[in-house]
Design a protein around this motif. Structure first.
Motif, PDB file in Angstrom:
ATOM      1  N   ASP A 116       0.750  -1.089   0.031  1.00  0.00           N
ATOM      2  CA  ASP A 116       0.224  -0.141   0.129  1.00  0.00           C
ATOM      3  C   ASP A 116       0.811   1.425  -0.144  1.00  0.00           C
ATOM      4  OD1 ASP A 116      -2.708   0.156  -0.575  1.00  0.00           O
ATOM      5  OD2 ASP A 116      -3.161   0.425   1.444  1.00  0.00           O
ATOM      6  N   ALA A 117       2.206   1.361  -0.335  1.00  0.00           N
ATOM      7  CA  ALA A 117       2.623   2.376  -0.529  1.00  0.00           C
ATOM      8  C   ALA A 117       2.742   2.933  -1.781  1.00  0.00           C
ATOM      9  CB  ALA A 117       4.357   2.140  -0.457  1.00  0.00           C
ATOM     10  N   LEU A 118       2.492   4.310  -1.999  1.00  0.00           N
ATOM     11  CA  LEU A 118       2.325   4.908  -3.206  1.00  0.00           C
ATOM     12  C   LEU A 118       3.721   5.174  -3.960  1.00  0.00           C
ATOM     13  CD1 LEU A 118      -0.058   5.960  -4.904  1.00  0.00           C
ATOM     14  CD2 LEU A 118       0.277   7.978  -3.937  1.00  0.00           C
ATOM     15  N   VAL A 119       4.081   4.795  -5.296  1.00  0.00           N
ATOM     16  CA  VAL A 119       4.967   5.226  -6.159  1.00  0.00           C
ATOM     17  C   VAL A 119       4.416   6.168  -7.178  1.00  0.00           C
ATOM     18  CG1 VAL A 119       6.576   4.304  -7.937  1.00  0.00           C
ATOM     19  CG2 VAL A 119       6.052   3.014  -5.712  1.00  0.00           C
ATOM     20  N   GLU A 120       4.936   7.330  -7.173  1.00  0.00           N
ATOM     21  CA  GLU A 120       4.248   8.366  -8.082  1.00  0.00           C
ATOM     22  C   GLU A 120       5.480   8.525  -9.003  1.00  0.00           C
ATOM     23  OE1 GLU A 120       2.061  11.863  -6.726  1.00  0.00           O
ATOM     24  OE2 GLU A 120       2.885  11.065  -4.840  1.00  0.00           O
ATOM     25  N   ARG A 176      -0.040   1.900  -6.420  1.00  0.00           N
ATOM     26  CA  ARG A 176       0.193   1.364  -4.998  1.00  0.00           C
ATOM     27  C   ARG A 176       0.671   0.037  -5.380  1.00  0.00           C
ATOM     28  NH1 ARG A 176      -1.208   4.565  -1.199  1.00  0.00           N
ATOM     29  NH2 ARG A 176      -2.999   5.920  -1.965  1.00  0.00           N
ATOM     30  N   THR A 177       1.735  -0.230  -4.119  1.00  0.00           N
ATOM     31  CA  THR A 177       2.381  -1.486  -4.243  1.00  0.00           C
ATOM     32  C   THR A 177       1.504  -2.689  -3.740  1.00  0.00           C
ATOM     33  OG1 THR A 177       2.953  -0.980  -1.905  1.00  0.00           O
ATOM     34  CG2 THR A 177       4.613  -0.531  -3.666  1.00  0.00           C
ATOM     35  N   ASP A 178       1.492  -3.771  -4.099  1.00  0.00           N
ATOM     36  CA  ASP A 178       0.682  -4.894  -3.828  1.00  0.00           C
ATOM     37  C   ASP A 178       1.103  -5.227  -2.303  1.00  0.00           C
ATOM     38  OD1 ASP A 178       3.029  -6.631  -4.121  1.00  0.00           O
ATOM     39  OD2 ASP A 178       2.233  -7.315  -6.036  1.00  0.00           O
ATOM     40  N   GLY A 179       0.255  -6.569  -2.230  1.00  0.00           N
ATOM     41  CA  GLY A 179       0.671  -7.180  -0.707  1.00  0.00           C
ATOM     42  C   GLY A 179       2.013  -7.540  -0.454  1.00  0.00           C
ATOM     43  N   GLU A 180       2.788  -7.652  -1.382  1.00  0.00           N
ATOM     44  CA  GLU A 180       4.189  -8.155  -1.144  1.00  0.00           C
ATOM     45  C   GLU A 180       5.061  -6.856  -1.417  1.00  0.00           C
ATOM     46  OE1 GLU A 180       2.818 -10.779  -3.533  1.00  0.00           O
ATOM     47  OE2 GLU A 180       2.117 -11.267  -1.452  1.00  0.00           O
ATOM     48  N   GLY A 181       4.457  -5.540  -1.361  1.00  0.00           N
ATOM     49  CA  GLY A 181       5.266  -4.217  -1.447  1.00  0.00           C
ATOM     50  C   GLY A 181       5.958  -4.153  -2.948  1.00  0.00           C
ATOM     51  N   GLN A 182       5.143  -4.862  -3.825  1.00  0.00           N
ATOM     52  CA  GLN A 182       5.891  -4.612  -5.239  1.00  0.00           C
ATOM     53  C   GLN A 182       5.149  -3.701  -6.107  1.00  0.00           C
ATOM     54  OE1 GLN A 182       7.187  -9.200  -6.570  1.00  0.00           O
ATOM     55  NE2 GLN A 182       4.911  -9.238  -5.892  1.00  0.00           N
ATOM     56  N   TYR A 183       6.036  -3.109  -6.892  1.00  0.00           N
ATOM     57  CA  TYR A 183       5.373  -2.122  -7.940  1.00  0.00           C
ATOM     58  C   TYR A 183       6.053  -2.571  -9.335  1.00  0.00           C
ATOM     59  CZ  TYR A 183       9.753   0.128  -8.942  1.00  0.00           C
ATOM     60  OH  TYR A 183      10.969   0.330  -8.974  1.00  0.00           O
TER      61      TYR A 183
END
Ligand code: MBD
Ligand code: FE
Length: 302
Positions: free
Chosen positions: A144-148, A175-182
């Motif tokens: 759920d981190a946001l990568v702009e 938004r990163t997925d459950g594993e923090g991936q973008y």
């Protein structure tokens, strides 16, 4: 005038205040005016030179190039180095290096989870997939981190500022997925150059400098409870990689660009050959004893 006479004149100007005003503003403005009076005295700046400079700043403002000028004169990088220093003093280390935002961010880009395609298929150039994770200081992935992300096209131009591109071309929020991936699919950008007929280039000419940036991709990375990261990655091999007019290239921000093909592109909707960049972002946890990284600055928004 000698410094004593200049100081006496400054005192008279400062003493003309009849209300408190804003103490912080007063301190900063009084200091800048004093330093400029000293500069004019020490360098024997002529009235013509003074009015040329004032008019230059007015015109640079009117053409919207003050943000560009701040980058080109190194102010924006200087502010980064000061934040680095404050973090180092507070014992923060091991995060992804910051580097300048630049003047070309636009708020309101379309948001998606996990993956985004940044281009609309009409941009020429090599296909790019960039992917990775957003991590905390402890190396744990942050869901759920946001990568702009925003970058230039094959001509070094940015959508919104370049009206020939569709709205939010090469700009997305992921938004990163459950594993923090973008991950995102796009086209490899080309380096930006300041407008050749503009006010910034006019001054750079006088300074004997160029106005080119190496190819780069911008990011804001944020997550609840963490310090927002403003950074960029550079495309390795660019002739301006370590000769950026805005001084933003930093160790740790030049990832390897790998050649990939075939089934590797499947998860990203890509066929054939493409460039692949793997890059993780590491954020510091929020701290009260270090200046914040959420920078107040007027920004374009759609
Ligand atoms: C850019 O794309 C940029 O990143 C900066 C810092 C200045 C001008 C254009
Ligand atoms: Fe840029």
């Amino acid at each position: 005038m000698n410094k004593q006479a200049i100081d006496a004149l400054l005192q008279k100007i400062n003493d003309s205040a009849t209300s408190e005003g804003n103490p912080r503003t007063k301190t900063i403005v009084n200091r800048i005016v004093r330093d400029l009076f000293y500069t004019i005295e020490d360098l024997d700046v002529t009235p013509g030179e003074f009015w040329t400079a004032l008019n230059y700043l007015g015109e640079a403002g009117q053409s919207g190039e003050l943000g560009l000028l701040a980058a080109g004169l190194g102010f924006e990088h200087f502010l980064d180095v000061r934040l680095d220093e404050a973090e180092a003093k507070a014992g923060l280390e091991g995060g992804t290096p910051r580097t300048i935002e630049g003047p070309l961010y636009v708020a309101g880009a379309p948001e998606s989870v996990g993956h985004a395609r940044l281009d609309d298929g009409t941009d020429p150039g090599d296909t790019l997939v960039m992917r990775g994770r957003v991590l905390g200081e402890d190396g744990q992935p942050l869901a759920d981190a946001l990568v702009e992300v925003w970058h230039a096209n094959h001509l070094g131009n940015y959508s919104f500022f370049d009206k020939s591109q569709p709205a939010f071309n090469l700009r997305r929020s992921i938004r990163t997925d459950g594993e923090g991936q973008y991950a995102f699919t796009s086209v490899v950008p080309v380096g930006y150059s300041v407008p050749p007929a503009g006010k910034t280039q006019q001054l750079l000419d006088q300074l004997g400098r160029h106005g080119h940036r190496p190819a780069h991709i911008h990011f804001f990375v944020s997550a609840p409870g963490h310090r927002k990261l403003t950074t960029q990655i550079n495309i390795d091999g660019d002739p301006y990689l370590w000769d950026d007019f805005a001084f933003a290239t930093r160790d740790g921000l030049v990832p390897e660009v790998k050649k990939a093909e075939g089934a590797e592109g499947k998860p990203y909707g890509v066929e054939g050959n493409f460039a692949l960049i793997d890059f993780d972002f590491t954020l510091f946890a929020e701290r009260a004893d270090v200046p914040g990284t959420e920078v107040e600055r007027p920004r374009a928004a759609v």
